[in-house]
Scaffold this motif. Structure first.
Motif, PDB file in Angstrom:
ATOM      1  N   ASN A  27       0.800  -1.229   0.000  1.00 23.28           N
ATOM      2  CA  ASN A  27       0.000   0.000   0.000  1.00 23.28           C
ATOM      3  C   ASN A  27       0.833   1.279   0.000  1.00 23.28           C
ATOM      4  O   ASN A  27       0.390   2.310  -0.512  1.00 23.28           O
ATOM      5  CB  ASN A  27      -0.950   0.009   1.211  1.00 23.28           C
ATOM      6  N   ASP A  28       2.022   1.244   0.615  1.00 19.75           N
ATOM      7  CA  ASP A  28       2.861   2.440   0.686  1.00 19.75           C
ATOM      8  C   ASP A  28       4.038   2.376  -0.286  1.00 19.75           C
ATOM      9  O   ASP A  28       5.037   3.075  -0.110  1.00 19.75           O
ATOM     10  CB  ASP A  28       3.382   2.641   2.114  1.00 19.75           C
ATOM     11  N   SER A  72      -2.273   2.008  -2.575  1.00 22.08           N
ATOM     12  CA  SER A  72      -3.468   2.794  -2.217  1.00 22.08           C
ATOM     13  C   SER A  72      -3.167   3.933  -1.251  1.00 22.08           C
ATOM     14  O   SER A  72      -3.924   4.910  -1.201  1.00 22.08           O
ATOM     15  CB  SER A  72      -4.525   1.865  -1.612  1.00 22.08           C
ATOM     16  N   ASN A  73      -2.088   3.830  -0.479  1.00 20.71           N
ATOM     17  CA  ASN A  73      -1.751   4.887   0.485  1.00 20.71           C
ATOM     18  C   ASN A  73      -0.729   5.892  -0.047  1.00 20.71           C
ATOM     19  O   ASN A  73      -0.354   6.817   0.674  1.00 20.71           O
ATOM     20  CB  ASN A  73      -1.210   4.268   1.781  1.00 20.71           C
ATOM     21  N   VAL A  74      -0.286   5.703  -1.272  1.00 21.77           N
ATOM     22  CA  VAL A  74       0.734   6.586  -1.850  1.00 21.77           C
ATOM     23  C   VAL A  74       0.080   7.884  -2.305  1.00 21.77           C
ATOM     24  O   VAL A  74      -0.911   7.866  -3.053  1.00 21.77           O
ATOM     25  CB  VAL A  74       1.448   5.894  -3.031  1.00 21.77           C
ATOM     26  N   LYS A  75       0.605   9.010  -1.867  1.00 23.92           N
ATOM     27  CA  LYS A  75       0.015  10.315  -2.182  1.00 23.92           C
ATOM     28  C   LYS A  75       0.892  11.191  -3.080  1.00 23.92           C
ATOM     29  O   LYS A  75       0.369  12.077  -3.767  1.00 23.92           O
ATOM     30  CB  LYS A  75      -0.252  11.097  -0.887  1.00 23.92           C
ATOM     31  N   ASN A 146       9.532   1.913  -1.619  1.00 24.01           N
ATOM     32  CA  ASN A 146       8.654   2.637  -0.705  1.00 24.01           C
ATOM     33  C   ASN A 146       8.489   4.072  -1.194  1.00 24.01           C
ATOM     34  O   ASN A 146       9.386   4.636  -1.819  1.00 24.01           O
ATOM     35  CB  ASN A 146       9.256   2.627   0.699  1.00 24.01           C
ATOM     36  N   GLU A 147       7.350   4.666  -0.893  1.00 19.04           N
ATOM     37  CA  GLU A 147       7.101   6.043  -1.306  1.00 19.04           C
ATOM     38  C   GLU A 147       8.199   6.993  -0.825  1.00 19.04           C
ATOM     39  O   GLU A 147       8.520   7.974  -1.500  1.00 19.04           O
ATOM     40  CB  GLU A 147       5.747   6.510  -0.776  1.00 19.04           C
TER      41      GLU A 147
END
Length: 364
Positions: A27-28, A72-75, A146-147
């Motif tokens: 997710n990240d 899904s959590n990457v902004k 990772n983001e």
């Protein structure tokens, strides 16, 4: 998914281009199609186990590419964005939270321990785990990162050029601009004219150092240093470096950046400082002897380490690209391109001094 990657199976062995399985991003995390990746001395010391990394591993930590999928959590990025991949950090220790992620308390584990931020792995071969490197493993056609590793960059700059900003070039420039921060009028010596050292030379010119001394043993690299902003050059094989620097500066430089990993040069970088001067060591240097009183204490000198130029990549890498656009940071003059199948040649020619900064391009 199956990818092609340059895999390291044994200490000091040649890279082998093989099929490797890459898991989906969590997710990240993001999945990046790698366009090109820089070859850095840190990859060589990991391959040779001077800095132990669990093997087998896919090395590579200066990747640049295009986001294929974002968790899904990457902004900060989305599919289609151009990105540079940099070092891994935890994001929640005191050093990360105060703007020094290069000194993350988990830095060694996350970058050299073969694992991702959640302490699991994304790479495998024939059912066996393969270690990651710097949370990206960019010596492959695709990478999961990772983001926090990911830096979005503008699409109007050649993406194949940008990977080295993620480590080597960021290290040299950042050591000057973020760590030492010389004021206009202060002097500096740079030991080693590889990509890290030449990036430090260019950064010193941006700052306005009136005396920038480059030290190396390859005349071609000294010539490049002069072209990029060095006011003086010293061939360490032919001249007494400390004596020459003191002669040029009337007593020594305010600052030094030592990039070579050669213990004797780490000491010279301190000896050639003026009183109250500071030397920043960025090369992976092993045991070195100093006379603490004569070399440091008696003249109030400082010796510091600098990791990744003490940079926040998401802030600093776009700044370097802006300097490049303005013609102030022409790091494109350092690079030579190789195909993935030529990766061992790229390492050899870098070690021999034939190429300053190799960049490996991935197959389409």
């Amino acid at each position: 998914m199956d990818i092609k990657a340059a895999i390291t199976h044994e200490k000091s062995a040649d890279f082998k281009i093989e099929n490797v399985e890459l898991d989906n991003p969590k997710n990240d995390e993001v999945l990046v199609k790698i366009v090109a990746t820089g070859v850095c001395h840190t990859d060589a010391v990991a391959r040779d186990q001077d800095v132990p990394v669990p093997l087998p591993a896919v090395l590579g930590h200066e990747g640049a590419g295009v986001v294929e999928k974002a968790g899904s959590n990457v902004k900060s990025v989305e599919e289609g964005d151009h990105v540079v991949l940099s070092f891994s950090s935890c994001g929640h220790c005191e050093n990360c939270l105060t703007g020094h992620p290069a000194y993350c308390l988990q830095f060694n584990k996350l970058n050299f321990g073969g694992i991702m931020n959640d302490e699991t792995k994304r790479l495998s071969q024939d059912g066996e785990d393969v270690s990651s490197f710097f949370g990206q493993s960019s010596f492959g056609t695709f990478a999961v990162a990772n983001e926090r590793n990911v830096v979005k960059v503008d699409k109007d700059v050649d993406l194949s050029l940008l990977g080295p900003l993620g480590c080597g070039i960021q290290t040299g420039a950042g050591t000057v601009l973020n760590k030492l921060k010389p004021k206009s009028g202060e002097t500096i010596a740079v030991y080693g004219c590889g990509a890290v050292g030449l990036s430090a030379v260019m950064a010193a010119k941006i700052v306005g150092c009136p005396t920038i001394i480059a030290v190396d043993v390859h005349q071609s690299r000294l010539d490049t240093a002069k072209e990029l902003g060095a006011t003086h050059v010293i061939n360490g094989k032919e001249q007494d470096t400390v004596e020459e620097i003191k002669k040029i500066t009337n007593g020594g430089t305010n600052y030094a950046v030592e990039t070579t990993s050669v213990p004797a040069l780490a000491r010279q970088s301190v000896q050639a400082l003026k009183p109250l001067g500071t030397s920043a060591v960025v090369g992976v240097t092993q045991e070195t002897e100093f006379n603490i009183f004569e070399d440091i204490l008696a003249e109030g000198k400082g010796l510091v380490g600098a990791i990744e130029g003490d940079s926040v990549p998401q802030v600093f890498i776009p700044q370097l690209i802006d300097y490049y656009r303005k013609g102030q940071f022409p790091f494109d003059k350092l690079v030579k391109y190789y195909e993935l199948g030529e990766i061992n040649k790229a390492f050899d020619e870098s070690k021999e001094g034939k190429t300053v900064k190799p960049i490996v391009k991935m197959p389409e």
